[in-house]
Design a protein around this motif. Structure first.
Motif, PDB file in Angstrom:
ATOM      1  N   VAL A  16       0.847  -1.190   0.000  1.00 61.76           N
ATOM      2  CA  VAL A  16       0.000   0.000   0.000  1.00 61.76           C
ATOM      3  C   VAL A  16       0.884   1.242   0.000  1.00 61.76           C
ATOM      4  CG1 VAL A  16      -1.518   1.412   1.447  1.00 61.76           C
ATOM      5  CG2 VAL A  16      -2.099  -0.971   0.978  1.00 61.76           C
ATOM      6  N   VAL A  17       0.619   2.127  -0.937  1.00 59.27           N
ATOM      7  CA  VAL A  17       1.312   3.413  -1.043  1.00 59.27           C
ATOM      8  C   VAL A  17       0.290   4.490  -0.703  1.00 59.27           C
ATOM      9  CG1 VAL A  17       2.569   4.992  -2.543  1.00 59.27           C
ATOM     10  CG2 VAL A  17       2.840   2.515  -2.839  1.00 59.27           C
ATOM     11  N   PRO A  58       3.839  12.998  -6.605  1.00 57.15           N
ATOM     12  CA  PRO A  58       5.010  12.605  -7.400  1.00 57.15           C
ATOM     13  C   PRO A  58       5.761  11.409  -6.829  1.00 57.15           C
ATOM     14  CG  PRO A  58       4.925  14.984  -7.117  1.00 57.15           C
ATOM     15  CD  PRO A  58       3.855  14.421  -6.238  1.00 57.15           C
ATOM     16  N   ILE A  59       5.959  11.370  -5.517  1.00 58.43           N
ATOM     17  CA  ILE A  59       6.762  10.299  -4.932  1.00 58.43           C
ATOM     18  C   ILE A  59       5.944   9.024  -4.776  1.00 58.43           C
ATOM     19  CG2 ILE A  59       8.345   9.696  -3.081  1.00 58.43           C
ATOM     20  CD1 ILE A  59       9.076  12.210  -4.832  1.00 58.43           C
ATOM     21  N   GLY A  60       4.671   9.146  -4.397  1.00 53.51           N
ATOM     22  CA  GLY A  60       3.822   7.966  -4.279  1.00 53.51           C
ATOM     23  C   GLY A  60       3.653   7.240  -5.600  1.00 53.51           C
ATOM     24  N   LEU A  61       3.415   7.992  -6.674  1.00 49.49           N
ATOM     25  CA  LEU A  61       3.252   7.359  -7.986  1.00 49.49           C
ATOM     26  C   LEU A  61       4.577   6.779  -8.485  1.00 49.49           C
ATOM     27  CD1 LEU A  61       0.838   9.915  -9.676  1.00 49.49           C
ATOM     28  CD2 LEU A  61       0.280   7.615  -8.843  1.00 49.49           C
ATOM     29  N   ALA A  62       5.683   7.454  -8.159  1.00 48.07           N
ATOM     30  CA  ALA A  62       6.993   6.895  -8.520  1.00 48.07           C
ATOM     31  C   ALA A  62       7.227   5.590  -7.776  1.00 48.07           C
ATOM     32  CB  ALA A  62       8.102   7.897  -8.207  1.00 48.07           C
ATOM     33  N   ALA A  63       6.819   5.531  -6.509  1.00 44.74           N
ATOM     34  CA  ALA A  63       6.957   4.286  -5.742  1.00 44.74           C
ATOM     35  C   ALA A  63       6.198   3.156  -6.429  1.00 44.74           C
ATOM     36  CB  ALA A  63       6.444   4.488  -4.322  1.00 44.74           C
ATOM     37  N   ALA A  64       4.978   3.454  -6.879  1.00 49.36           N
ATOM     38  CA  ALA A  64       4.179   2.447  -7.568  1.00 49.36           C
ATOM     39  C   ALA A  64       4.870   1.986  -8.844  1.00 49.36           C
ATOM     40  CB  ALA A  64       2.793   3.010  -7.884  1.00 49.36           C
ATOM     41  N   PRO A 121      12.615   7.998 -13.622  1.00 45.32           N
ATOM     42  CA  PRO A 121      12.967   7.125 -14.751  1.00 45.32           C
ATOM     43  C   PRO A 121      12.054   5.909 -14.900  1.00 45.32           C
ATOM     44  CG  PRO A 121      14.942   7.794 -13.566  1.00 45.32           C
ATOM     45  CD  PRO A 121      13.784   8.268 -12.749  1.00 45.32           C
ATOM     46  N   SER A 122      11.691   5.259 -13.815  1.00 45.75           N
ATOM     47  CA  SER A 122      10.808   4.088 -13.919  1.00 45.75           C
ATOM     48  C   SER A 122       9.405   4.483 -14.344  1.00 45.75           C
ATOM     49  CB  SER A 122      10.763   3.341 -12.584  1.00 45.75           C
ATOM     50  OG  SER A 122      12.001   2.729 -12.307  1.00 45.75           O
ATOM     51  N   ALA A 123       8.961   5.646 -13.881  1.00 48.11           N
ATOM     52  CA  ALA A 123       7.655   6.142 -14.308  1.00 48.11           C
ATOM     53  C   ALA A 123       7.660   6.428 -15.807  1.00 48.11           C
ATOM     54  CB  ALA A 123       7.298   7.411 -13.526  1.00 48.11           C
ATOM     55  N   GLU A 124       8.764   6.984 -16.294  1.00 44.71           N
ATOM     56  CA  GLU A 124       8.868   7.280 -17.722  1.00 44.71           C
ATOM     57  C   GLU A 124       8.816   5.998 -18.557  1.00 44.71           C
ATOM     58  OE1 GLU A 124      11.545   9.999 -20.782  1.00 44.71           O
ATOM     59  OE2 GLU A 124      12.205   9.728 -18.706  1.00 44.71           O
ATOM     60  N   LYS A 125       9.384   4.914 -18.040  1.00 40.49           N
ATOM     61  CA  LYS A 125       9.326   3.637 -18.758  1.00 40.49           C
ATOM     62  C   LYS A 125       7.881   3.143 -18.888  1.00 40.49           C
ATOM     63  CE  LYS A 125      13.905   2.028 -17.284  1.00 40.49           C
ATOM     64  NZ  LYS A 125      14.626   1.046 -16.439  1.00 40.49           N
ATOM     65  N   GLN A 184      14.776   7.582  -3.074  1.00 38.59           N
ATOM     66  CA  GLN A 184      14.268   6.885  -1.892  1.00 38.59           C
ATOM     67  C   GLN A 184      13.418   5.676  -2.286  1.00 38.59           C
ATOM     68  OE1 GLN A 184      12.027   9.843   0.231  1.00 38.59           O
ATOM     69  NE2 GLN A 184      13.775  10.562   1.424  1.00 38.59           N
ATOM     70  N   VAL A 185      12.436   5.900  -3.161  1.00 40.16           N
ATOM     71  CA  VAL A 185      11.507   4.812  -3.470  1.00 40.16           C
ATOM     72  C   VAL A 185      12.137   3.766  -4.382  1.00 40.16           C
ATOM     73  CG1 VAL A 185       9.465   6.202  -3.023  1.00 40.16           C
ATOM     74  CG2 VAL A 185      10.386   6.152  -5.345  1.00 40.16           C
ATOM     75  N   ARG A 186      13.119   4.143  -5.187  1.00 42.35           N
ATOM     76  CA  ARG A 186      13.857   3.126  -5.956  1.00 42.35           C
ATOM     77  C   ARG A 186      14.525   2.148  -4.996  1.00 42.35           C
ATOM     78  NH1 ARG A 186      18.440   1.324  -6.587  1.00 42.35           N
ATOM     79  NH2 ARG A 186      19.306   2.891  -5.181  1.00 42.35           N
TER      80      ARG A 186
END
Length: 459
Positions: free
Chosen positions: A17-18, A23-29, A70-74, A392-394
């Motif tokens: 659960v996030v 910005p950071i929560g969606l990047a974590a996902a 970067p992961s969100a961009e992928k 952090q989330v990476r």
């Protein structure tokens, strides 16, 4: 994912659960998806970046290239999403509409809106119980937009809910000043959108106190100065708890985030051009309302400012920890940041340089698999950058996936801030010349505006 009593999945089959679709929560996902782990993002607001949308009129001092994970961009690339020019600066509205909402759309049912988290605990264990604690999943209590209550079972919890909902008060002791609540109709805690006709009318031709010394205060001063050029009688009174020195306006041309440096220079111009005056060493104790309805700010030393029509309080934010009361957090007693992270970001100590990139080791708590990330991880400390949160989330996603080597690897180099002046030194101006780092010359004393002479301490 709500789990019924009749189904008993293993912990690693449960979602992470996030909390928060910023910005950071969606990047974590995005990082969890990349690792093959199911996220469930719970957002109290109606859209992605709900807090960011509250300051949609404000331009970031980071470029697009620095605020896209970067992961969100992928995840976004196969959808035909067009990456904005990395050298340009988005507004909050741009960030939400052109990046955060498309990312939430790609994540689809992995993001739920109108879901307010009201509590997090170990299933069947309050914070007192030791027995079998680490083997239990988390239970996340949620209230939906229509008032329904739900319980969601999770393998881990990443709290990226930020601090936007809890602005700090005007009182210099960290508590509301006497009369602050009674004057609520004339006090705001956000940078005003002066392009909004109703908001513009509230400040045009009027005298406004701006309380604070960071980027938000700079922005408000710059906005009010522009308004003053068009609307006679508009004036800002800048309230600083410290004196004015060379570092008051940030790094200026030395700041490696050029837009942030330029913002400080705009605030400086507002004062030097006469659109704003400054009251230094002013620690607000009370807000009094005069017979004419205007407000008078009173300092701890008895000084009283001339009446103002409005007050904008921009003294920072603090984390809401109320819904985490049943999990065991290790927090610094001053900053309310994770214990291992606090020394890296403590404004009482750091006057120059960077916040070191950090990850799961600095963000872990006594309660296994619960993490505070993003702005919330900084507690009451300022100067958080999106790039820091993405790192952090990476790291945390790698740790949850069992890839400890990747979790402990640093994959981020931050720009130097070019900003000096630790908050803890404002009562001891002689220390400002002795502080380490060497990025700035000793600040000079400057007499300006209302009140006592400025000291050579920081802003």
């Amino acid at each position: 994912m709500a789990v019924s009593i009749n189904s008993v999945p293993t912990t690693d089959q449960l979602p992470v659960v996030v909390i928060g679709a910023g910005p950071i929560g969606l990047a974590a996902a995005a990082h969890l998806v990349e690792r093959g782990i199911e996220p469930l993002v719970l957002e109290a607001g109606p859209a992605a970046g709900s807090a960011v949308r509250d300051w949609s009129h404000v331009r970031l001092f980071s470029t697009w290239g620095e605020v896209i994970d970067p992961s969100a961009e992928k995840l976004l690339a196969p959808t035909g999403w067009v990456r904005p020019d990395g050298a340009t600066y988005p507004t909050g509205g741009d960030w939400a509409d052109k990046y955060l909402q498309p990312l939430a759309d790609v994540l689809d049912d992995k993001v739920r809106f109108g879901a307010q988290v009201t509590g997090v605990a170990r299933a069947g264990r309050d914070r007192i119980v030791d027995s079998g604690r680490d083997e239990q999943p988390f239970t996340v209590h949620v209230t939906t937009a229509d008032g329904q209550e739900e319980r969601i079972t999770a393998r881990a919890v990443i709290d990226a809910s930020g601090t936007w909902s809890v602005p700090s008060p005007i009182g210099a002791d960290g508590l509301p000043a006497l009369g602050e609540k009674a004057a609520a109709e004339q006090i705001s805690y956000r940078v005003p959108d002066l392009k909004d006709p109703a908001v513009r009318a509230r400040f045009a031709g009027r005298r406004t106190a701006v309380v604070g010394s960071g980027a938000s205060a700079f922005t408000a001063l710059a906005y009010l100065a522009e308004l003053a050029k068009e609307e006679p009688g508009t004036h800002a009174v800048w309230i600083l708890r410290r004196g004015i020195g060379a570092s008051t306006y940030g790094g200026g041309e030395a700041d490696q985030l050029p837009a942030r440096g330029a913002l400080g220079l705009r605030a400086k111009a507002a004062v030097e051009d006469g659109y704003a005056s400054a009251a230094t060493g002013f620690r607000t104790e009370a807000v009094e309302r005069g017979a004419d309805g205007r407000l008078v700010l009173v300092a701890e030393d008895g000084r009283r400012l001339d009446p103002v029509d409005e007050v904008i309080v921009l003294t920072g934010f603090r984390p809401d920890l109320s819904f985490l009361s049943e999990v065991r957090l290790g927090l610094d007693e001053r900053l309310e940041a994770p214990t291992a992270l606090a020394p890296l970001i403590d404004p009482n100590v750091h006057s120059c340089g960077t916040v070191y990139p950090h990850g799961v080791n600095e963000l872990s708590h006594p309660e296994k698999d619960v993490y505070l990330v993003g702005m919330k991880s900084y507690g009451r400390a300022p100067t958080f950058l999106a790039m820091t949160g993405y790192e952090q989330v990476r790291s945390i996603a790698a740790a949850i996936a069992g890839d400890q080597e990747a979790a402990e690897r640093i994959e981020l180099t931050l720009p130097e801030t070019g900003v000096c002046g630790g908050a803890g030194l404002f009562d001891e101006p002689e220390n400002a010349e002795q502080s380490g780092g060497g990025c700035c010359a000793a600040p000079s004393t400057l007499q300006i505006g209302i009140g006592a002479p400025a000291s050579s301490g920081g802003c």
